[in-house]
Design an enzyme around this catalytic site. Structure first.
Site, PDB file in Angstrom:
ATOM      1  N   ASN A 143      32.500  52.031  23.104  1.00  0.00           N
ATOM      2  CA  ASN A 143      33.663  51.261  23.557  1.00  0.00           C
ATOM      3  C   ASN A 143      34.933  51.838  22.951  1.00  0.00           C
ATOM      4  O   ASN A 143      34.931  52.298  21.815  1.00  0.00           O
ATOM      5  CB  ASN A 143      33.536  49.791  23.150  1.00  0.00           C
ATOM      6  CG  ASN A 143      34.570  48.932  23.862  1.00  0.00           C
ATOM      7  OD1 ASN A 143      34.430  48.667  25.052  1.00  0.00           O
ATOM      8  ND2 ASN A 143      35.621  48.548  23.162  1.00  0.00           N
ATOM      9  N   GLU A 206      35.385  53.548  27.865  1.00  0.00           N
ATOM     10  CA  GLU A 206      36.744  53.738  28.376  1.00  0.00           C
ATOM     11  C   GLU A 206      37.155  55.213  28.286  1.00  0.00           C
ATOM     12  O   GLU A 206      38.061  55.638  28.999  1.00  0.00           O
ATOM     13  CB  GLU A 206      37.731  52.853  27.606  1.00  0.00           C
ATOM     14  CG  GLU A 206      37.645  51.360  27.937  1.00  0.00           C
ATOM     15  CD  GLU A 206      36.493  50.628  27.250  1.00  0.00           C
ATOM     16  OE1 GLU A 206      35.748  51.264  26.475  1.00  0.00           O
ATOM     17  OE2 GLU A 206      36.337  49.418  27.500  1.00  0.00           O
ATOM     18  N   ASP A 255      53.327  39.553  18.921  1.00  0.00           N
ATOM     19  CA  ASP A 255      52.486  40.205  19.927  1.00  0.00           C
ATOM     20  C   ASP A 255      53.203  40.214  21.275  1.00  0.00           C
ATOM     21  O   ASP A 255      54.428  40.093  21.341  1.00  0.00           O
ATOM     22  CB  ASP A 255      51.108  39.514  19.968  1.00  0.00           C
ATOM     23  CG  ASP A 255      50.011  40.484  20.395  1.00  0.00           C
ATOM     24  OD1 ASP A 255      50.067  40.981  21.533  1.00  0.00           O
ATOM     25  OD2 ASP A 255      49.102  40.764  19.594  1.00  0.00           O
TER      26      ASP A 255
HETATM   27 MN    MN Z   1      35.027  47.940  26.855  1.00  0.00          MN
END
Ligand code: MN
Length: 448
Positions: A143, A206, A255
């Protein structure tokens, strides 16, 4: 294609400005990055950083939709389809041995990296542009995702892990009583950032999505002291382990909403090795700015585009608007075929992007990027008792100060601002004035 090559291309297109005066990463550089956003948001190089000899800082790299499209070699109209295609057809990147990021391999000393302090009440300096890759304990699942990282001292960071894929890998390692190896890469091509912000199903790397976006151009290297992979063209790579035991408070931090996210207990990362180019470019990313909104929002726009396309044959455009923090508000234009289509489109949009809070469906004659046109559609095509959808206690974003910031429970509101089909349609037409050739000529001259 590297981060440097992309920056060089942007230089050639006059998208870059340089500041030579020596500046501090504490509030000063972020203040200048922010001030440039109202003026075309050029990429800005800070060529001299006070107290840091080995690095330059670059900011606002992906601050416009136009530049992100240029980085991928796509038009704004085809961007969403390109992202969906890459997610649906991930391609394995090449693994290589040699890489410019191996020029210097050294013991960690995080205080040597010009990490910015962005906002007044932030808990400290935060790395905000890093992509973090990790594998499951059996090595079957990889990931890559983006997380904010608070610098604690020369060897330790604390990572905000929202319960998504990296959190799941960390939980798997924790169950096995192990720390999780992570490669933290800074200064990577925009396609890698965009892919890391996208959400393919758990199990799809990804990196593979990024490689597909880069038409097979992504190369990875294996880290030196831990087991994880990093883009070969990164500017700097931190090798570390997310502790299965040690946690500390993380936050407050501004954020994507531009408001302070609350402090929470989060896991600590111990950095064990650093690889970097001798003179590296540190990528700064201003939290709550357009770059943050675009990188996080564009992959979600693509998911919404894809989901709504399954409900109605023609989705013209999707905008997670800047006013809605690039995250909480979607405006979607469609060509509807039956009067219920807009409500189904709203449901599809909420399912496609779980953090979405308010969504507006408009007809294809409305430009979703023009807030006044969208408001006009709500003013003239919407009736609150018939066209409003309210969903209470659904899961939304923990970043929204008006939601429950621990559980993320929120109320979602959908607005169907499309005109009814059938005989009444003409009532809702945008009125136009016919133009003669003579009028066009005079108007063109007046535009000077
Ligand atoms: Mn992912």
């Amino acid at each position: 294609m590297s981060f440097r090559e992309f920056l060089k291309n942007m230089e050639d297109l006059n998208e870059v400005i340089h500041i030579e005066e020596s500046l501090s990463p504490i509030f000063e550089i972020p203040a200048i990055m922010k001030s440039l956003l109202s003026a075309n948001a050029p990429i800005v190089f800070f060529n001299s950083v006070e107290g840091y000899e080995d690095a330059k800082v670059v900011g606002n790299v992906c601050a416009t939709r136009k530049r992100i499209c240029a980085s991928l070699g796509v038009t704004e109209d085809s961007l969403h389809r390109e992202i969906i295609n890459a997610i649906n057809r991930p391609e394995k990147p090449k693994i290589v041995d040699d890489s410019p990021v191996k020029e210097i391999i050294e013991e960690p000393k995080l205080s040597k990296i010009p990490v910015l302090r962005h906002y007044e009440r932030d808990a400290g300096p935060y790395i905000t542009s890093a992509i973090i890759s990790a594998e499951s304990p059996d090595g079957e699942i990889e990931n890559v995702s983006i997380h904010r990282l608070l610098v604690l001292d020369d060897r330790r960071l604390v990572i905000r892990l929202v319960p998504r894929h990296l959190f799941k890998l960390w939980s798997m390692a924790k169950d096995a009583g192990k720390d999780l190896d992570v490669a933290i890469s800074i200064g990577v091509h925009p396609a890698i950032l965009l892919a890391a912000a996208s959400s393919p199903p758990f199990g799809v790397s990804e990196y593979w999505v990024a490689n597909s976006l880069l038409k097979g151009g992504l190369k990875l290297i294996e880290c030196e002291k831990i087991h994880a992979y990093a883009p070969a063209e990164s500017e700097i790579v931190l090798e570390g382990r997310i502790s299965c035991k040690e946690e500390t408070m993380e936050g407050p931090f501004v954020d994507i909403t531009g408001a302070y996210d609350i402090p929470r207990r989060q896991p600590i990362i111990e950095i064990v090795n650093v690889m970097r180019r001798e003179k590296y470019i540190y990528q700064a990313l201003l939290p709550g700015g357009p770059e943050h909104m675009l990188l996080m929002g564009l992959p979600r726009e693509a998911m919404i585009y894809d989901a709504v396309s399954k409900i109605v044959p023609t989705v013209k455009a999707v905008n997670l608007s800047f006013g809605g923090c690039g995250w909480l508000h979607a405006i979607i234009s469609i060509e509807k075929q039956t009067d219920g289509d807009a409500k189904n489109a709203l449901l599809a949009a909420f399912a496609a992007h779980p953090s979405l809070k308010h969504a507006v469906i408009v007809d294809a004659d409305i430009n979703v990027f023009n807030p006044e046109e969208v408001e006009w559609a709500i003013a003239t095509r919407f009736q609150g008792d018939e066209d409003l959808l309210i969903i209470r206690n659904a899961r939304g974003s923990t970043l929204d100060p008006s939601a429950d910031m621990e559980t993320g429970l929120t109320t979602k509101v959908g607005i169907d601002a499309t005109r009814p089909l059938g005989a009444e349609k003409e009532k809702f037409e945008k009125a136009r004035i016919p133009l003669t050739e003579r009028a066009i000529r005079i108007i063109d001259n007046l535009k000077i």
